[in-house]
Design an enzyme around this catalytic site. Sequence first.
Site, PDB file in Angstrom:
ATOM      1  CE  LYS A  28      -4.017   2.108   2.167  1.00  0.00           C
ATOM      2  NZ  LYS A  28      -3.541   3.477   1.886  1.00  0.00           N
ATOM      3  NE  ARG A 203     -14.196   2.607   4.345  1.00  0.00           N
ATOM      4  CZ  ARG A 203     -13.015   3.112   3.977  1.00  0.00           C
ATOM      5  NH1 ARG A 203     -11.959   2.316   3.882  1.00  0.00           N
ATOM      6  NH2 ARG A 203     -12.908   4.402   3.718  1.00  0.00           N
ATOM      7  CE  LYS A 209      -7.569   1.615   5.344  1.00  0.00           C
ATOM      8  NZ  LYS A 209      -7.546   3.034   4.921  1.00  0.00           N
TER       9      LYS A 209
END
Length: 320
Positions: A28, A203, A209
Amino acid sequence: MIQSFLKPMLPTLSEELPLGENWLYEVKYDGFRCALYWDDTSILMTSRNGHHLHAIFPEVPLFLKPLEDNVKHLFPLLVDGELCILENPYKASFEEIQKRGRLKQSEKIAHAAKLFPSSFCAFDLLAVEGNYINQLSFLKRKEKLKNVLHLLNRNVNDILPASQINYIPCTVDKAEIEKTVKNYKSEGIVAKDVSNKWSPGIRTNKWIKVKNLKVHTFILLGYDTENGFFHVGVLKDSSLVFVGLFSHGISPKEKEALIQIVKQNQSGRSGSLILIEPSICIELSYLELYKNQLRQPRFLKFRLDADWEECTWESLLKNN
C-alpha cells in the site's frame, strides 16, 4: 462510452491480514487515490473526491502521450491506482505529495515536477476498449493491466521511482511482503480476494488493509477539555517538546481514569489545555512523523514501567 471517473472502491481497515489461498497481497502506497482515463483526445487523472489532478501533476500525461500509439487500440482505458512521489520502490513520501497537491501556479508546478516527479502506481484495470471490466475477477483484471503496462514498455517486475507509471504487483507470499514493507518502511499492505469484483463507491471486506504502524513510548503532557484530546511529547535537549495528540484506542474507562489523574496532578493551564508535570508514560502506535508530529496516533497502553526521561527525541527518530 465509459465515464472518465468512478468513485473508488475502498478497503476495510484491519489489524491482521487475512489468510488463505484466495488472498493476494499488494504493497500500500501513501499518495492520492487516482483514476486515470485515456482516450484519443485526452488523459485525465481524477482524485477519489472527483478533483482533477492532471494539471497539478502534468509529468504523468506528458510521459504517456508519446506512447499513445502503443495502446490506442485499447482506448478508452480506465485505470485505478495511487498517484505517488516514491522515495524507494515500496515507499511513497506523504510530505512531498502533500506539497505538490497544494501548488497552483504553472511555473511552480513545472519546477516541482522536475525536483519531485510523481508516479502513477497502477493496481487495477476498470475499463478497456471502451468497455467496463470491473465485474471480472481481480485476477483477470490484474492480468489485463499487466498487458497494458507491457505495451507501454514497462517492466512489470520492477517499480522505478523515476518512472511516471508503474505496475503494482501482487503476491501470495504473505511473509515476504511483510518483510519488504517493514524493511522499506512502506505504508502498509492491502490483501485482495482473487475473485472480487470492483464495485464503485463502496468499502469492501474483499479488500483488507493493514497499516505498517510503529510503536513508541511518549510522555503525557496534558488533556484538552474542549476537544477531548490528550497531548504527548518527548524530551529533546533537556526540554519537553510536543509531538502529537490522541483520542483513539483508549477505552471510556481508561480515558476517564487518565482525565482524573491529569486533573489531580495538574501543574497549570493554557486555555482549555490542562498541563501536567512529566511523570506518566503512554505507549502509542502511529504511522510516521510528519513535520515533527505523529500521524494517526492511537493509544495502546499505559507504561507504568517506563522512565519518562528515556522518552527522547533521539529514540523517536531511530524508531521512525
